[in-house]
Write an enzyme that holds these catalytic residues in place. Structure first.
Site, PDB file in Angstrom:
ATOM      1  CE  LYS A 140      -3.833   1.844   2.823  1.00 19.83           C
ATOM      2  NZ  LYS A 140      -4.641   1.591   4.043  1.00 19.83           N
ATOM      3  CG  LEU A 189      -4.155   6.830   4.308  1.00 19.03           C
ATOM      4  CD1 LEU A 189      -3.105   6.358   5.313  1.00 19.03           C
ATOM      5  CD2 LEU A 189      -4.206   5.870   3.141  1.00 19.03           C
ATOM      6  CB  SER A 215      -7.764   3.515   2.941  1.00 16.95           C
ATOM      7  OG  SER A 215      -7.060   2.809   3.934  1.00 16.95           O
ATOM      8  CB  SER A 216      -5.845  -1.601   1.691  1.00 14.13           C
ATOM      9  OG  SER A 216      -5.497  -1.195   2.990  1.00 14.13           O
ATOM     10  CB  ILE A 236      -7.419   3.086  10.895  1.00 15.44           C
ATOM     11  CG1 ILE A 236      -7.451   3.684  12.289  1.00 15.44           C
ATOM     12  CG2 ILE A 236      -8.106   3.969   9.887  1.00 15.44           C
ATOM     13  CD1 ILE A 236      -6.909   5.058  12.406  1.00 15.44           C
ATOM     14  N   GLY A 237     -10.284   1.209  10.120  1.00 20.74           N
ATOM     15  CA  GLY A 237     -11.739   1.219  10.281  1.00 20.74           C
ATOM     16  C   GLY A 237     -12.375   0.183   9.374  1.00 20.74           C
ATOM     17  N   GLY A 238     -11.524  -0.606   8.725  1.00 16.43           N
ATOM     18  CA  GLY A 238     -12.017  -1.573   7.747  1.00 16.43           C
ATOM     19  C   GLY A 238     -11.216  -1.481   6.462  1.00 16.43           C
ATOM     20  CB  SER A 239      -8.261   0.602   5.643  1.00 17.85           C
ATOM     21  OG  SER A 239      -8.862   1.849   5.829  1.00 17.85           O
TER      22      SER A 239
END
Ligand SMILES: *[C@@H]1O[C@H](CO)[C@@H](O)[C@H](O)[C@H]1NC(C)=O
Ligand SMILES: *[C@@H]1O[C@H](CO)[C@@H](O)[C@H](O)[C@H]1NC(C)=O
Length: 576
Positions: A140, A189, A215-216, A236-239
């Site tokens: 990433k 991000l 984000s990934s 960090i939240g589901g990325s």
């Protein structure tokens, strides 16, 4: 090597085609004398056409054979063949480099090729004993790789190349892996879309009119399209989990702190309420486990002694004792879409048939957890840091709606929250959280509240006596521009960042015509702005991947992966 043979075969057929063409040319001369110009010309043209058809057919079949061969190679087969020398790192890197270049033209998933990977081929044999010897790995964009930018998609970070590799990149190289490409992310991000003003929007490999998620998201798209076998993302939240769900691959967010974060850029360094975790993304669960095993090595513990020196526990990963599994269909906050709910129901039935015990689970105090702990934690500064980072460049359209209210003065956020409360309690609570914490005392209180929430959740798991949890993950892939509008959708994943629990995603199905039809009647638990948008975001999703999420208690990463593997296998068997 079969694919090389196939290619050679293609060349051989080409030679035959060329011979035929020559033959055809000779035939034309004779016919001119005997039959006359017009008909002879026709015959020749037919022969030429036949030869051309044969050529294109052979080319197409060879291409298909190569594609089939390459796609059928799993990571475990690939690493085996690299080890015994029947494949060389050169073969593998050039193969995946080519696929990545092709994929990027369609999906816009890469932010740059790591040309150093070609040089690494010369020295990689010195790491022949590494667990990932010769395996090309995508990373990433926010992972430091010497001499390359880690912008997080914001202009202010451009042209500041890293001075050295991040710890995980160093460990990957030590294990013989070859990082070869950096992949796209959303601006800042802090979004589960994948677009930024520098590199643009990444699209979904299964439907170019949908987002890859984020984000990934560059990783999700590249691996989903077969351009990479193994990638490293951060969550960090589901990325990691959301793009895995949207793109139909597996992704794993380890327990916060299990893998080193050194050298991974974020917009919110210092934010301690909701920790971020780096983790692997791949086509199958075994690849995730192999990557974890490779990263959890003495070299990582040496480079970053702040991570616990716990090697990968293979015994737990391979264990097979029946599990007690909590399951959640609707968290009461974001009503699952029809395909999300069907995914859970089907997997629950398969797990029960396989001898596991399924126990209903309802997350404690969810209406409080999301706004008060999550949003207030990540935006404890009222959004100030993110807004600073967005200065000096345009704000991406995927982020505009999301960050617009961040810049409101606190009195305005409070007023809006007050006015919305009677009609739209959920949106009101988030507006209130956008005010941030305000003071150091309140920040400490927030941290204490998070600790209490973790303790309460663990106590609840103990009272249910469950080993792991089966939960929905948001999906199917959204239409463009909806991720930034429906920020409520991340709570199925983000809650496990807040809790620090390991969690991973496994694809289990695809959206059916019936699911699509049912979406038209989607109402949502709150029937507010977000619920209305959700229905549009997931419309016309037939054929897109459907996934479920598997969760375990902190430091039970191997158990979480074992559970994921079991889900993967049961689904595979049920298809036969
Ligand atoms: C998502 O958030 C809502 C509201 O706080 C909550 O009810 C729900 O249980 C959460 N989801 C999960 C998986 O915890
Ligand atoms: C979502 O995208 C699909 C194309 O994949 C399109 O058919 C549909 O109309 C879009 N829905 C909305 C509400 O934009």
């Amino acid at each position: 090597m079969e694919h090389v043979k196939e290619l050679l075969c293609g060349v051989e057929l080409d030679r035959r085609a060329a011979a035929l063409l020559t033959g055809a040319a000779c035939g034309v001369g004779a016919l001119v004398v005997l039959v006359g110009k017009v008909s002879s010309h026709q015959t020749a043209m037919e022969k030429i056409q036949r030869a051309r058809n044969r050529r294109s057919e052979s080319l197409q079949r060879a291409e298909e054979a190569v594609r089939r061969y390459k796609e059928s190679l799993s990571m475990s087969e690939l690493t085996k063949q690299l080890k015994d020398g029947s494949l060389t790192p050169d073969d593998v890197l050039y193969t995946y480099m080519e696929k990545t270049l092709e994929t990027n033209k369609k999906l816009n998933c890469c932010t740059g090729i790591l040309l150093e990977s070609f040089d690494q081929l010369k020295t990689v044999t010195s790491n022949k004993d590494g667990l990932l010897y010769g395996v090309p790995v995508s990373i990433k964009e926010n992972f430091a790789y010497k001499n390359h930018d880690s912008t997080c998609g914001v202009v202010i970070n451009l042209h500041q190349p890293a001075e050295k590799d991040s710890v995980l990149v160093e460990v990957l190289k030590r294990q013989g892996a070859i990082p070869f490409v950096k992949t796209n992310i959303p601006q800042g991000l802090l979004s589960y879309d994948c677009s930024n003003p520098i590199y643009g929007q990444t699209v979904n490999p299964h439907n170019h009119k949908k987002t890859s998620g984020g984000s990934s998201g560059g990783e999700g798209a590249l691996i989903g399209a077969g351009g990479s076998l193994l990638g490293i993302g951060s969550d960090i939240g589901g990325s990691i989990r959301i793009p895995a769900s949207f793109c139909g691959i597996c992704g794993f967010k380890p327990t916060a702190g299990r893998l080193s974060l050194q050298g991974i850029s974020s917009i919110y360094r210092g934010q301690k309420s909701v920790p971020s975790s780096p983790g692997p993304m791949a086509k199958d669960v075994d690849s995730l486990a192999l990557c974890m095993q490779a990263l959890l090595c003495d070299h990582m513990f040496y480079l970053d002694p702040t991570v616990p020196p716990m090697p990968f526990n293979m015994q737990i990963y391979h264990s097979s004792k029946p599990l007690r599994i909590g399951y959640l269909i609707d968290d009461g906050y974001t009503q699952p879409t029809p395909s999300m709910a069907r995914g859970i129901r089907e997997v629950k039935a398969l797990l029960e048939q396989a001898g596991h015990t399924l126990v209903p689970y309802s997350p404690p105090k969810i209406n409080y957890a999301v706004p008060d702990l999550l949003v207030k934690g990540v935006l404890a500064d009222g959004g100030y840091t993110l807004l600073q980072k967005l200065k000096g460049g345009p704000v991406d359209s995927c982020l505009k709606e999301q960050v617009f209210p961040y810049s409101f003065p606190t009195w305005l956020k409070k007023t809006i929250s007050f006015l919305l409360r009677p009609m739209f309690p959920r949106v009101s609570a988030v507006f209130s959280a956008l005010c941030g914490v305000g003071s150091v005392q309140e920040l400490w209180q927030q941290h204490a509240d998070v600790e209490d929430y973790i303790r309460e959740t663990i106590a609840y798991w103990r009272s249910c006596n469950i080993d792991v949890l089966l939960s929905p993950v948001i999906g199917p892939a959204f239409n463009f521009s909806y991720c930034g509008k429906i920020t409520s959708a991340v709570n199925y994943t983000m809650i496990y960042n807040l809790l620090t629990f390991p969690a991973g995603v496994v694809p289990v199905s695809t959206v059916t015509a019936k699911d699509d039809e049912e979406v038209k009647h989607y109402k949502g638990n709150y029937q507010d702005h977000w619920d209305k948008l959700m229905k549009h975001a997931v419309s016309a999703g037939e054929g897109l991947p459907v996934a479920v999420q598997c969760v375990a208690l902190p430091w039970q990463d191997e158990l979480c992966l074992r559970f994921m593997k079991e889900v993967e296998q049961l689904v595979k068997q049920s298809r036969k």
